[in-house]
Design an enzyme around this catalytic site. Structure first.
Site, PDB file in Angstrom:
ATOM      1  N   ASN A  37       0.854  -1.191   0.000  1.00 41.15           N
ATOM      2  CA  ASN A  37       0.000   0.000   0.000  1.00 41.15           C
ATOM      3  C   ASN A  37       0.890   1.242   0.000  1.00 41.15           C
ATOM      4  OD1 ASN A  37      -1.933   1.950   0.367  1.00 41.15           O
ATOM      5  ND2 ASN A  37      -2.321   1.458   2.533  1.00 41.15           N
ATOM      6  N   TRP A  38       0.998   1.873  -1.167  1.00 43.02           N
ATOM      7  CA  TRP A  38       1.883   3.041  -1.270  1.00 43.02           C
ATOM      8  C   TRP A  38       1.248   4.307  -0.705  1.00 43.02           C
ATOM      9  CZ3 TRP A  38       4.134   2.458  -6.974  1.00 43.02           C
ATOM     10  CH2 TRP A  38       5.073   1.419  -6.972  1.00 43.02           C
ATOM     11  N   LYS A  39      -0.025   4.278  -0.394  1.00 40.63           N
ATOM     12  CA  LYS A  39      -0.731   5.467   0.127  1.00 40.63           C
ATOM     13  C   LYS A  39      -0.492   6.661  -0.815  1.00 40.63           C
ATOM     14  CE  LYS A  39       0.093   3.590   4.683  1.00 40.63           C
ATOM     15  NZ  LYS A  39      -0.038   3.751   6.087  1.00 40.63           N
ATOM     16  N   HIS A  45      -9.579   1.134   5.075  1.00 39.93           N
ATOM     17  CA  HIS A  45      -8.292   1.398   5.721  1.00 39.93           C
ATOM     18  C   HIS A  45      -8.497   2.387   6.870  1.00 39.93           C
ATOM     19  CE1 HIS A  45      -4.177   2.686   6.380  1.00 39.93           C
ATOM     20  NE2 HIS A  45      -3.807   1.563   5.775  1.00 39.93           N
ATOM     21  N   GLU A  62      -6.870   4.843   7.827  1.00 38.58           N
ATOM     22  CA  GLU A  62      -6.678   6.262   7.479  1.00 38.58           C
ATOM     23  C   GLU A  62      -7.936   6.834   6.821  1.00 38.58           C
ATOM     24  OE1 GLU A  62      -2.978   5.684   5.419  1.00 38.58           O
ATOM     25  OE2 GLU A  62      -2.030   5.233   7.336  1.00 38.58           O
ATOM     26  N   GLY A 104       2.373   2.374  10.962  1.00 39.97           N
ATOM     27  CA  GLY A 104       3.370   3.440  10.867  1.00 39.97           C
ATOM     28  C   GLY A 104       4.095   3.764  12.161  1.00 39.97           C
ATOM     29  N   SER A 162       3.268  -1.908  10.430  1.00 45.73           N
ATOM     30  CA  SER A 162       4.710  -1.875  10.682  1.00 45.73           C
ATOM     31  C   SER A 162       5.441  -3.155  10.291  1.00 45.73           C
ATOM     32  CB  SER A 162       4.988  -1.523  12.151  1.00 45.73           C
ATOM     33  OG  SER A 162       4.584  -0.203  12.405  1.00 45.73           O
ATOM     34  N   GLY A 211       2.837  -1.050   4.354  1.00 48.98           N
ATOM     35  CA  GLY A 211       2.794   0.360   3.975  1.00 48.98           C
ATOM     36  C   GLY A 211       4.211   0.888   3.753  1.00 48.98           C
ATOM     37  N   GLY A 212       4.773   1.541   4.779  1.00 44.83           N
ATOM     38  CA  GLY A 212       6.066   2.224   4.683  1.00 44.83           C
ATOM     39  C   GLY A 212       7.174   1.379   4.050  1.00 44.83           C
TER      40      GLY A 212
END
Ligand code: PEP
Length: 246
Positions: free
Chosen positions: A6-8, A91, A93, A165, A201, A222-223
């Site tokens: 997930n590159w957001k 999600h 967010e 995150g 994470s 994600g990150g």
């Protein structure tokens, strides 16, 4: 085994192009499926860059209507038309910054299913609920409220909100307990088995530990999916894990 990246709202055209150069030097396995969820405007661009690779593409969200006066939203049909196979729904967010309710998430998931997209339905408890011992109860309620009536092509992503995150992850017994619970709740309600991904994470250092949990069917990253080296290291760890468990 499924690895979702997930590159957001990260990576622009230049960095996506560089990311893809390195993918062509890597040997993917038929046992581990990878899917990248890029920012919406780059779906088509990414799709062209990786069309010869065994990597799927997904949208980071979609609307519950196919067409209409919904400025800034994206129809599941448009995602399908631009080559998406998957979509992330619910999600944390989106729940936090866009006030998406469980009911709206259920509608969005149903609309995606009806449009023949595969859904990654995200669930996650807050730190308060985890620390007070309410995590299982909270997730069960969230799951039942978000579960589309016509349950097809859905994977659940268990993503504790306090883990996204932050570098913190639940201990392996808590992940196992939650994944078991989600699978049982879905089976009770739909009589169908569901795959459950862990998200929050995930990185190169903890991927082995996370995949060692027996009922983890993949990860939503994600990150650590933003650097091609880390993304491929996580993918390689999944291949290695599967090869060792045969
Ligand atoms: C996510 O946003 O779905 C996620 C898991 O992020 P991160 O890996 O950065 O915690």
């Amino acid at each position: 085994m499924f690895i979702a990246a997930n590159w957001k709202m990260n990576l622009d055209k230049v960095s996506i192009s560089k990311f893809c150069d390195d993918l062509y030097n890597y040997k993917f396995s038929s046992k581990v499926e990878a899917c990248i969820f890029p920012p919406m405007p780059y779906i088509d661009y990414l799709n062209n860059l990786i069309k010869d690779l065994p990597i799927s593409i997904g949208g980071q969200n979609c609307h519950y209507k196919l067409f209409g006066a919904f400025t800034g939203e994206v129809s599941p049909k448009f995602l399908l038309d631009t080559g998406c196979e998957y979509v992330i729904i619910g999600h944390s967010e989106r729940r936090t910054f866009n006030n998406e309710s469980d009911n709206e998430i259920k509608l969005r998931a149903q609309s995606a299913i009806n449009a023949n997209l595969k859904v990654i339905l995200c669930l996650g408890e807050s730190l308060f609920n985890r620390e007070k011992g309410y995590a299982l109860e909270f997730i069960e309620k969230q799951l039942l409220e978000c579960l589309p009536d016509d349950f097809r092509n859905v994977q659940v992503a268990y993503e504790p909100v306090w883990s996204i995150g932050t570098g913190k992850i639940p201990n392996v017994s808590d992940i196992k307990e939650m994944h078991d619970h989600i699978k049982k709740v879905v089976f009770k309600k739909t009589k169908k088995k569901v795959k459950v991904l862990y998200g929050g994470s995930v990185n190169v250092d903890n991927i082995g530990q996370i995949l060692s949990v027996i009922n983890v069917d993949g990860v939503l990253v994600g990150g650590s999916s933003l650097k091609v080296k880390d993304f491929l290291a996580i993918y390689s760890a999944a291949v290695k894990h599967l090869n060792n468990s045969i």
